[in-house]
Design a protein around this motif. Structure first.
Motif, PDB file in Angstrom:
ATOM      1  N   ASP A  51       0.586  -1.415   0.366  1.00 23.40           N
ATOM      2  CA  ASP A  51       0.077  -0.043   0.423  1.00 23.40           C
ATOM      3  C   ASP A  51       1.337   1.167   0.132  1.00 23.40           C
ATOM      4  O   ASP A  51       2.127   1.366   0.495  1.00 23.40           O
ATOM      5  N   GLU A  53       0.279   4.088   1.469  1.00 25.17           N
ATOM      6  CA  GLU A  53       1.194   4.741   2.705  1.00 25.17           C
ATOM      7  C   GLU A  53       2.818   3.900   3.409  1.00 25.17           C
ATOM      8  O   GLU A  53       3.494   5.051   3.824  1.00 25.17           O
ATOM      9  N   SER A  54       2.910   2.366   3.080  1.00 28.00           N
ATOM     10  CA  SER A  54       3.266   2.327   3.469  1.00 28.00           C
ATOM     11  C   SER A  54       4.802   2.282   2.349  1.00 28.00           C
ATOM     12  O   SER A  54       6.117   2.882   2.921  1.00 28.00           O
ATOM     13  N   GLY A  86      -4.052   1.573  -1.676  1.00 28.96           N
ATOM     14  CA  GLY A  86      -4.899   2.813  -0.036  1.00 28.96           C
ATOM     15  C   GLY A  86      -5.587   3.410  -0.458  1.00 28.96           C
ATOM     16  O   GLY A  86      -5.961   4.752   0.236  1.00 28.96           O
ATOM     17  N   GLN A  97      -9.974  11.693   0.426  1.00 29.42           N
ATOM     18  CA  GLN A  97      -8.325  11.247   0.466  1.00 29.42           C
ATOM     19  C   GLN A  97      -7.925  12.389  -0.932  1.00 29.42           C
ATOM     20  O   GLN A  97      -9.102  12.745  -1.302  1.00 29.42           O
ATOM     21  N   MET A 101      -3.084  11.821  -2.806  1.00 28.41           N
ATOM     22  CA  MET A 101      -2.858  10.640  -2.837  1.00 28.41           C
ATOM     23  C   MET A 101      -2.892   9.312  -4.435  1.00 28.41           C
ATOM     24  O   MET A 101      -2.492   8.002  -4.310  1.00 28.41           O
ATOM     25  N   GLN A 361      -4.874   0.819   6.242  1.00 29.89           N
ATOM     26  CA  GLN A 361      -3.851   1.045   5.477  1.00 29.89           C
ATOM     27  C   GLN A 361      -4.488   1.886   4.394  1.00 29.89           C
ATOM     28  O   GLN A 361      -3.692   1.999   3.358  1.00 29.89           O
ATOM     29  N   SER A 362      -5.615   2.954   4.469  1.00 35.83           N
ATOM     30  CA  SER A 362      -5.965   3.796   3.779  1.00 35.83           C
ATOM     31  C   SER A 362      -5.854   5.266   3.687  1.00 35.83           C
ATOM     32  O   SER A 362      -6.432   6.256   4.041  1.00 35.83           O
ATOM     33  N   TYR A 363      -4.480   5.933   4.877  1.00 35.57           N
ATOM     34  CA  TYR A 363      -4.128   6.549   5.254  1.00 35.57           C
ATOM     35  C   TYR A 363      -5.668   7.650   6.726  1.00 35.57           C
ATOM     36  O   TYR A 363      -6.053   8.514   6.509  1.00 35.57           O
ATOM     37  N   GLU A 366      -5.059  10.622   7.924  1.00 36.44           N
ATOM     38  CA  GLU A 366      -5.530  11.449   7.111  1.00 36.44           C
ATOM     39  C   GLU A 366      -6.505  11.886   7.049  1.00 36.44           C
ATOM     40  O   GLU A 366      -6.922  12.673   7.087  1.00 36.44           O
ATOM     41  N   TYR A 390      -3.726   5.451  15.733  1.00 38.61           N
ATOM     42  CA  TYR A 390      -4.305   6.547  13.807  1.00 38.61           C
ATOM     43  C   TYR A 390      -4.747   7.885  15.288  1.00 38.61           C
ATOM     44  O   TYR A 390      -5.403   9.067  13.985  1.00 38.61           O
TER      45      TYR A 390
END
Length: 412
Positions: A51, A53-54, A86, A97, A101, A361-363, A366, A390
């Protein structure tokens, strides 16, 4: 001792088969030497956690460099699948998002496709594509995929980091250590469940309790006492939580899982898990009456049966105006849910159905900042374990209670 290589593997290391495979085999030798692997074992599948983000900019640029190599050098040798991405390009704007991204996500997808990777975008591939078989050697990346493959199917895989899973796809091999070895698969801990789980959140709670007790990748729990076999979704939630709380990669459930019971040493005294322990685990994430910002069904992604359960629980009601209800599933199941009218029934409530993502895994951090989210409600014990990092305040509840809370706008 150095890792023993075959003639073909030595050729990969010498660059005969191109730079991507040279990098891959060097990576695997380093991992193998760290874990005292004698050699490499052929694998039939790989599954990549990658993903964005990682990965970040550096990780995506690394993939792009390898993906720019000649096609014959970069194509994976075994079926190679992807874990959730992501973002979902159909829903990312609704979730807050950003275009940045989306742009880095598109770059990562293009690079992975250049390797010949199958963009399955799922952490429940065992419920959607090529379920493993007993004694099949794999290189799986997602912890929930690994524990389900090892335990429920009797396949053999370690937790493979993103680079290691890509390396396995390129070489068709992985270092032979850990759960590729029979001696590491023997039971080391003993648990007896004395209360019947009432829903999937309680299956996850039991997994979380056992995971906390084990607390090690090398512990293998044996679980007895269940008076009826769990279904696929129950085992999914149980295993995902067990892996999340305990870093556990394998469990045995006599009469359910396929491998015979063997103990690594003397049989330990069983640890009992009853109604009081399950209730206390769930109560530790309680928040009755609190305003609900977001309700998430994910981690793991939902099966088609779970999608139907969400649609039935909503039953034509509308999600509260100040609450977001997010349902994440695999692309394949999303297509089936579309065809069966389940997606329409869920989205008519105001919920968001996203394909190919998993919330954490999807920010997620944020998203919390962009939407002002704090209180999160879910039926996934794995997710409540992760998401506090988070900045969320998580609550664990049954699917029905999650839906009722989304409609009410508060934890009911």
């Amino acid at each position: 001792m150095p890792v023993r290589l075959t003639e073909e593997e030595e050729g990969m290391r010498a660059g005969v088969f191109g730079e991507p495979r040279r990098w891959a085999i060097e990576h695997q030798v380093a991992v193998g030497e760290f874990f005292d692997a004698a050699d490499l074992v052929p694998v039939s599948q790989a599954h990549i956690m990658a993903d964005t983000e990682s990965l970040g900019e550096a990780g995506v640029a690394f993939l792009e460099r390898l993906a720019a190599m000649p096609e014959a050098d970069r194509r994976v040798r075994v079926p190679t699948l992807t874990d959730p991405r992501g973002l979902d390009f159909q829903t990312y704007k609704r979730l807050g998002q950003t275009e940045a991204m989306a742009a880095i996500e598109a770059r990562a997808i293009a690079a992975l496709r250049a390797f010949g990777v199958l963009m399955t975008d799922t952490c429940i591939n065992y419920q959607t594509i090529m379920p493993p078989v007993r004694d099949e050697h794999l290189a799986m990346g997602d912890t929930g995929v690994v524990i389900y493959s090892n335990s429920v199917f009797g396949a053999h895989s370690n937790f493979e980091g993103g680079p290691s899973a890509l390396a396995a796809g390129l070489t068709g091999r992985t270092p032979r250590y850990g759960y590729h070895l029979d001696e590491c698969r023997r039971a080391t801990r003993y648990f007896r469940v004395e209360a019947r789980p009432r829903d999937l959140s309680e299956w996850g709670a039991i997994g979380g309790i056992i995971g906390r007790e084990c607390g090690s990748y090398w512990e293998v729990p044996l679980i007895e006492g269940l008076d009826e076999p769990p279904g696929s979704d129950a085992l999914k939630q149980f295993g995902a939580a067990l892996a999340s709380y305990g870093s556990t990669a394998l469990f045995h459930m006599p009469g359910v899982t396929p491998e015979p019971t063997e103990w690594a040493g003397a049989i330990p005294d069983p640890v009992s898990i009853g109604r009081a322990e399950i209730d206390a685990f769930i109560a530790s994430y309680g928040a009755t009456g609190d305003k609900v910002d977001v309700v998430v069904f994910a981690a793991p992604q939902l099966s088609l049966v779970e999608m139907a359960a969400v649609a039935d629980a909503l039953d034509g009601r509308c999600v509260h105006a100040e609450t977001t209800l997010l349902v994440a599933t695999s692309p394949e199941i999303k297509h089936a849910a579309d065809r069966m009218g389940l997606t329409r029934r869920i989205e008519e409530s105001g919920a968001v159905v996203a394909a190919g993502i998993c919330f954490y895994q999807s920010y997620a951090g944020e998203l919390a900042e962009a939407n002002g989210w704090k209180r999160l409600l879910t039926n996934s014990a794995k997710l409540v374990n992760i998401i506090g990092g988070y900045g969320y305040r998580p609550t664990l509840a049954s699917l029905e209670r999650c839906v009722d809370s989304a409609v009410a706008g508060r934890v009911v």
